[in-house]
Write a protein that holds these residues in place. Structure first.
Motif, short mmCIF file in Angstrom:
data_model
loop_
_atom_site.label_atom_id
_atom_site.label_comp_id
_atom_site.label_asym_id
_atom_site.label_seq_id
_atom_site.Cartn_x
_atom_site.Cartn_y
_atom_site.Cartn_z
N VAL B 179 0.84 -1.19 0.00
CA VAL B 179 0.00 0.00 0.00
C VAL B 179 0.88 1.25 0.00
O VAL B 179 0.66 2.19 -0.76
CB VAL B 179 -0.92 -0.01 1.24
N LEU B 180 1.89 1.21 0.85
CA LEU B 180 2.76 2.38 0.99
C LEU B 180 3.53 2.65 -0.31
O LEU B 180 3.57 3.78 -0.79
CB LEU B 180 3.75 2.15 2.14
N ILE B 181 4.12 1.59 -0.89
CA ILE B 181 4.99 1.82 -2.04
C ILE B 181 4.16 2.23 -3.26
O ILE B 181 4.59 3.04 -4.08
CB ILE B 181 5.88 0.57 -2.30
N ASP B 182 2.92 1.72 -3.36
CA ASP B 182 2.05 2.16 -4.45
C ASP B 182 1.74 3.64 -4.34
O ASP B 182 1.81 4.38 -5.32
CB ASP B 182 0.74 1.36 -4.44
N LEU B 183 1.39 4.07 -3.12
CA LEU B 183 1.10 5.48 -2.91
C LEU B 183 2.33 6.34 -3.16
O LEU B 183 2.25 7.42 -3.73
CB LEU B 183 0.61 5.70 -1.47
N TRP B 184 3.47 5.83 -2.74
CA TRP B 184 4.71 6.57 -2.90
C TRP B 184 5.01 6.78 -4.39
O TRP B 184 5.37 7.86 -4.84
CB TRP B 184 5.86 5.82 -2.23
N ARG B 185 4.82 5.68 -5.18
CA ARG B 185 5.10 5.78 -6.61
C ARG B 185 4.14 6.76 -7.29
O ARG B 185 4.53 7.54 -8.15
CB ARG B 185 4.96 4.40 -7.26
#
Lengths: 264, 281
Positions: B179-185
């Protein structure tokens, strides 16, 4: 061991306890305490007050519920003053170490003072003010002053116990002082405040009797004292039972409300 | 020079009974815009202290922090923070917790626009059906999702994560890392994360900053993580590069973290042992 009787324990055991006390009372009145009316006589003499609870035959001769109602009105007023003053004071004590250091010692000294000691001071304090009912104001002063402390101290503890995490949320979002107070600090303190409110109500009800006895106001406490002076002992016991019952109901009501606010 | 976040000579000294205690000393780091940096080190080494100084929740003893060309002082909503404990306000629903910050930051937007921001981010973290639940009704992982939504919803200049998944079981942790890395990207947001999990650091980061043990903790070394993005958790396990990086990190934590960052310098505090003696934990 689960016998069919265990299911009625909740009813049976309190009844047994009550019966034991009644027996003790009955035996006492017929042996070493000759002036103590026995249970049957107490009930007989109390009947007019219990069976016509709203009757008003004279200023100090009213039905027991009517007396209770008068007492409750006075308590409600004094209690309201206690909460209105006590809650902000508790907040200041909790928020400011300076304020706490300045006032905590004096609070600790005033807290254990009996209502019997405050009432005369109240009479003196308000004696010279025109247009007020001095005995009523003195009674309110006493109730408020005696019952305020649990609210003050619990609120202060609650404010000090607000988790740093919650305060950090407020700091990071740069909430205004007002928003920090209303959105974070007050909701976080509510459970503590309500514990204080419940304890305060218990004390306020305790004080009423002393206040009414000393001022001679109509109410359960005033009635009790008058009947004692008139050598009518049956109704003293009626008053004690009423005071106890009302106190119990008030405490239960407050703990229901208290639990309502334990959302945290 | 074009660093988005710059920490120079960041130092934290706490007063203690035995005199001033230096927790972090001369911490220097530059992070370009959009980079994901992890700070890794043993518990208590002071990595959280660095993060809290950037967050403005702990005062800086000396040194400075520059974010997007402005020196920081004190906390502010321009840095989204996710703590180890979700620190949601328990008397508010998930939506209200997110709205609290949105109302504060986007005060010019209409009521409807603000509500949409909250709903959008809560949906993105997978809580579309749980917006009106209170924290007590949510699982630990869901609470942390609310925390992540709350941080992203404010469109901060950067993200600060303090062991955000430390309290979760490993399956939930994997989900939330995703969830975090998707939002970050999607948001290309500069991120600093404190962790003590080697795999988490490698999976998420562009660079891993290894901190030496305190007191007087500092940067031991900085590791580039040139693994291609988007990363697939299973695929990177097959890359020799991943295992080389992992071995380096573990070796650092087991051996080199215990040495002083610049042991050639003379010791300054009376409470510290002579420089020639490596401090062992």
């Amino acid at each position: 061991m689960k016998t069919p009787w265990n299911r009625f324990d909740f009813l049976l055991l309190p009844l047994l306890g009550g019966a034991f006390i009644l027996l003790l009372w009955h035996l006492s009145s017929h042996s070493w305490s000759g002036d103590l009316p026995d249970p049957a006589k107490t009930w007989h003499e109390s009947k007019p007050y219990v069976l016509e609870p709203w009757a008003k035959r004279g200023e100090l001769d009213q039905g027991i519920l009517r007396f209770t109602f008068l007492s409750l009105i006075l308590v409600a007023k004094g209690y309201a003053i206690a909460l209105i003053l006590g809650t902000p004071i508790g907040f200041f004590l909790g928020l400011s170490p300076t304020f706490n250091k300045a006032f905590d010692p004096i609070i600790q000294i005033l807290r254990p003072v009996s209502p019997l000691a405050w009432l005369p001071l109240g009479m003196v304090l308000f004696a010279k003010i025109k247009g007020i009912n001095v005995t009523e104001v003195a009674a309110l002063f006493t109730i408020a002053l005696c019952s305020m402390w649990p609210t003050v101290l619990n609120t202060a503890v609650g404010v000090r116990a607000i988790p740093t995490d919650y305060l950090n949320v407020a700091r990071v979002l740069k909430l205004s002082r007002w928003k920090t107070l209303t959105k974070v600090m007050i909701p976080a303190t509510l459970p503590y405040m309500f514990t204080g409110f419940r304890l305060s109500l218990g004390i306020a009800w305790l004080v009423i009797v002393a206040a009414e006895m000393l001022t001679g106001r109509p109410g359960v406490g005033g009635f009790l004292w008058q009947q004692y002076n008139a050598l009518v002992y049956e109704q003293i016991i009626l008053c004690i039972l009423t005071i106890g019952g009302v106190g119990f109901i008030l405490d239960r009501l407050m703990s229901v409300i208290e639990r309502r606010f334990k959302t945290i | 020079m074009s660093a988005h976040l710059e920490l120079f000579n960041l130092t934290k000294v706490y007063p203690s009974k035995k005199g001033p205690q230096t927790i972090v000393r001369d911490f220097n780091l530059q992070i370009p815009k959009g980079e994901f940096v992890s700070i890794i080190g043993h518990s208590g080494c002071g990595k959280s202290t660095v993060l809290m100084m950037v967050a403005g929740l702990t005062t800086v003893t000396s040194g400075g922090i520059i974010l997007a060309g402005r020196e920081l002082s004190g906390p502010g909503p321009d840095r989204g923070i996710v703590f180890q404990s979700p620190s949601l306000l328990p008397w508010m629903t998930a939506r209200e917790n997110v709205m609290l910050g949105i109302n504060q930051v986007f005060f010019t937007a209409t009521e409807q626009e603000r509500a949409q921001i909250a709903e959008y981010y809560l949906s993105v973290v997978g809580l579309a059906d749980f917006m009106d639940k209170r924290p007590a009704e949510l699982s630990q992982g869901m609470r942390q999702r609310v925390g992540i939504a709350r941080a992203f919803a404010l469109k901060p200049k950067m993200l600060l994560l303090d062991e955000p998944f430390g309290m979760l079981d490993s399956l939930t942790r994997y989900e939330l890392q995703q969830v975090l890395i998707d939002l970050w990207r999607r948001n290309q947001i500069t991120t600093v994360m404190v962790t003590h999990d080697v795999d988490e650091a490698l999976y998420l980061s562009d660079r891993v900053v290894c901190m030496t043990d305190g007191p007087e903790a500092g940067i031991g070394e900085i590791l580039n993580v040139p693994l291609p993005r988007p990363r697939d958790r299973k695929a990177i396990l097959e890359l020799p590069e991943y295992h080389r990086l992992r071995a380096t990190l573990i070796e650092f934590l087991e051996v080199r973290a215990h040495h002083r960052p610049n042991s050639s310098n003379s010791p300054s505090g009376a409470a510290t042992p002579p420089a020639s003696v490596p401090v062992s934990a």
